[in-house]
Motif scaffolding. Structure first.
Motif, short mmCIF file in Angstrom:
data_model
loop_
_atom_site.label_atom_id
_atom_site.label_comp_id
_atom_site.label_asym_id
_atom_site.label_seq_id
_atom_site.Cartn_x
_atom_site.Cartn_y
_atom_site.Cartn_z
N GLY A 108 -4.13 0.41 -2.07
CA GLY A 108 -3.59 -0.85 -1.14
C GLY A 108 -4.30 -2.24 -2.27
N TYR A 109 -2.99 -2.85 -2.71
CA TYR A 109 -4.01 -3.85 -3.66
C TYR A 109 -1.86 -5.01 -3.02
CZ TYR A 109 -4.02 -7.59 -6.74
OH TYR A 109 -4.15 -8.62 -7.00
N PRO A 110 -2.68 -5.95 -2.13
CA PRO A 110 -4.07 -5.21 -1.29
C PRO A 110 -3.88 -4.67 0.19
CG PRO A 110 -2.93 -7.38 -0.73
CD PRO A 110 -2.21 -6.81 -1.76
N GLY A 111 -4.84 -4.32 0.49
CA GLY A 111 -5.27 -3.43 1.97
C GLY A 111 -6.28 -3.87 2.58
N GLU A 112 -6.18 -2.74 3.69
CA GLU A 112 -7.37 -2.91 4.69
C GLU A 112 -7.97 -1.35 4.75
OE1 GLU A 112 -6.13 -3.49 8.89
OE2 GLU A 112 -7.75 -1.65 8.96
N PRO A 113 -9.83 -1.47 3.89
CA PRO A 113 -10.28 -0.67 4.13
C PRO A 113 -10.54 -0.03 5.63
CG PRO A 113 -11.56 -2.64 3.81
CD PRO A 113 -10.41 -3.02 3.79
N ALA A 114 -10.88 1.24 5.43
CA ALA A 114 -11.50 1.83 6.72
C ALA A 114 -12.73 1.68 7.24
CB ALA A 114 -12.01 3.37 6.04
N LEU A 115 -12.72 0.76 7.54
CA LEU A 115 -13.47 -0.49 8.55
C LEU A 115 -13.32 -1.35 9.24
CD1 LEU A 115 -17.17 -1.59 8.10
CD2 LEU A 115 -15.87 -3.77 6.73
N ALA A 160 1.12 -1.34 0.03
CA ALA A 160 0.08 0.11 -0.17
C ALA A 160 0.87 1.27 -0.19
CB ALA A 160 -0.38 0.36 1.46
N GLY A 161 0.34 2.28 -0.21
CA GLY A 161 0.60 3.64 -0.63
C GLY A 161 -0.03 4.58 -0.07
N THR A 162 -0.04 5.94 0.18
CA THR A 162 -0.62 6.76 1.45
C THR A 162 0.21 8.07 1.09
OG1 THR A 162 -1.01 5.31 2.83
CG2 THR A 162 -1.65 7.89 3.13
N TYR A 163 -0.70 8.87 0.80
CA TYR A 163 0.01 10.08 0.43
C TYR A 163 -0.85 11.34 1.81
CZ TYR A 163 1.54 14.76 -1.15
OH TYR A 163 2.36 15.76 -0.76
N SER A 164 -0.64 11.82 1.66
CA SER A 164 -1.02 13.14 3.52
C SER A 164 -0.53 14.33 2.81
CB SER A 164 -0.89 12.78 4.32
OG SER A 164 -0.23 13.04 5.08
N THR A 165 -1.70 15.63 2.78
CA THR A 165 -1.14 16.89 2.84
C THR A 165 -1.45 17.86 3.17
OG1 THR A 165 -0.50 18.44 0.87
CG2 THR A 165 -2.22 17.10 0.17
#
Ligand SMILES: [Cu+2]
Length: 433
Positions: free
Chosen positions: A192-199, A174-179
């Motif tokens: 994400g592939y795979p990743g975790e959804p907001a749940l 997974a990769g995340t970008y925050s600004t």
């Protein structure tokens, strides 16, 4: 258990621990830096971890985009590679598992996880890359004995009942970008592939109250089973202690081919509101629509609602964390069932004592040929465990532990499970610290 790959994994962990070039910073009790230990910006190395989704302490980040209390400890080896701050975390455990009664079984197996993370600044914000793998698949497709556990399939034909499924080799890429969007708010994207959804709450192996317990919760598929999802895209906002986010993701649980990635779909959606009012608390409520989660029940979707509270207290020589969580699955078409979980772990020097109480409604315990098929039963489980961790190298510890469980169940289940089922696990664990 196939020993050879597990041995290679252990050797790799040891080699990484030996070669690690950690940041020159004071270490606290578990070998992990706490927020106070990190050098303040401007005086230490210019590269260091921050919150992956916004402007907050990195200790708040748990699995996926979930949050735990800021005061929670974070284990692992921290380093610097060029412009990147890096972190490595992992463990491997050898476990003997015994479950009693007519449906009981014994098994020796290994479970493991290795997670790497790298973060750098990019533009105004932060880019974070995460990778996580597991050798759980070595335990075999039918997983390990776990009374009253349900969910997923061993072979694509029979559902796993009284067994915990192994986790996929690829747990997260997974990769995340925050600004920053204003002086006190940030926006973020997570792919994400795979990743975790907001749940749901942080996945069980990533929250301190659960990570020393080798057993998955029997409410896993009501609370946090979406932690390995083949395709997730999340957008969110954070401001102070608040986070609001929404995901589209693949509703289908991983199939029985644990070594291979599954097909990408984005057919489900979820939303989560998180709130950390102080450094010791983390709350979340979330809702998800999960399309066709079970491979063996095509056409049956789920509405899932979860709520959780995590309390964490940093102790002078350890840490104490407690999690209370509720999850509800509303099958479409089908029935509504609930799972409740209360778990706590207290670490003090080398000792960790942990406990879990669960109450879950299960309607998948019997095959179609059985007259009890489809009937819902409330079962409760009480577990108590202990692990003793011996440091064997600067960044490696050896843990010896055990966990025992008792159950309460309706009398209609006694012919299948016995009147007083019980279970235990004995384990040896090597962990990066
Ligand atoms: Cu899982």
């Amino acid at each position: 258990m196939r020993l050879f790959p597990a041995l290679v994994f252990t050797t790799t962990l040891a080699a990484m621990a030996a070669q690690a070039q950690p940041m020159d910073m004071p270490q606290h009790q578990h070998g992990a830096p706490s927020e106070e230990d990190l050098p303040p910006l401007g005086t230490g190395p210019s590269v260091q971890f921050g919150g992956i989704l916004g402007d907050y302490p990195m200790m708040r980040d748990a699995s996926g985009t979930s949050w735990q209390p800021d005061s929670a400890p974070m284990e692992g080896i921290h380093g610097i590679a060029g412009d990147w701050a890096t972190m490595l975390h992992g463990y491997i455990a050898a476990i003997y598992d015994h479950t009693s009664g007519p449906r009981g079984d014994n098994k020796t197996f290994s479970s493991s996880m290795l997670m790497g993370m790298a973060q750098r600044s990019l533009g105004e914000g932060h880019l974070t890359l995460k990778g996580m793998i597991s050798l759980d698949a070595l335990m075999g497709k039918s997983g390990y004995p776990l009374l009253f556990q349900t969910g997923e399939t061993a072979d694509g034909v029979t559902p796993l009942v009284d067994r915990q499924h192994p986790h996929d080799f690829l747990m997260e890429l997974a990769g995340t970008y925050s600004t920053p969007l204003s002086s006190d708010a940030s926006g973020f994207v997570y792919i994400g592939y795979p990743g975790e959804p907001a749940l749901g709450p942080p996945a069980f192996m990533h929250r301190f109250s659960a990570m020393n317990n080798p057993e998955a919760p029997i409410g896993h598929h009501w609370l946090d089973a979406t932690h390995i999802t083949y395709g997730v895209a999340t957008l969110g906002l954070t401001s102070g202690g608040w986070k609001v986010e929404g995901s589209i993701f693949n509703g289908r649980e991983p199939d029985q081919h644990r070594w291979e990635p599954d097909r990408l779909r984005l057919d489900s959606a979820s939303t989560r509101l998180s709130f950390n009012p102080t450094s010791d608390w983390a709350f979340q409520v979330s809702y998800g629509f999960i399309k066709d989660p079970e491979q063996l029940e095509p056409g049956v979707s789920q509405h899932r609602v979860t709520a959780s509270a995590i309390y964490n207290k940093k102790l002078e020589h350890g840490n104490w964390q407690t999690t209370l969580a509720w999850g509800q699955n509303n099958q479409q078409p089908g029935i509504t069932s609930n799972a409740y979980l209360l778990e706590s772990a207290i670490g003090w020097y080398a000792h960790t004592v942990f406990a879990r109480i669960e109450d879950a409604q299960k309607n998948e315990l019997f095959p179609e040929s059985n007259p009890l098929h489809g009937r819902m039963f409330g079962v409760a489980k009480f577990s108590l465990g202990y692990v003793y961790d011996i440091p064997i190298q600067e960044h490696l510890s050896l843990g010896l532990g055990a966990v025992g469980s008792l159950y309460t169940l309706p009398s209609a289940l006694a012919p299948a499970y016995g009147t007083d089922p019980s279970s235990y696990m004995l384990f040896v664990r090597v962990k990066l610290i």
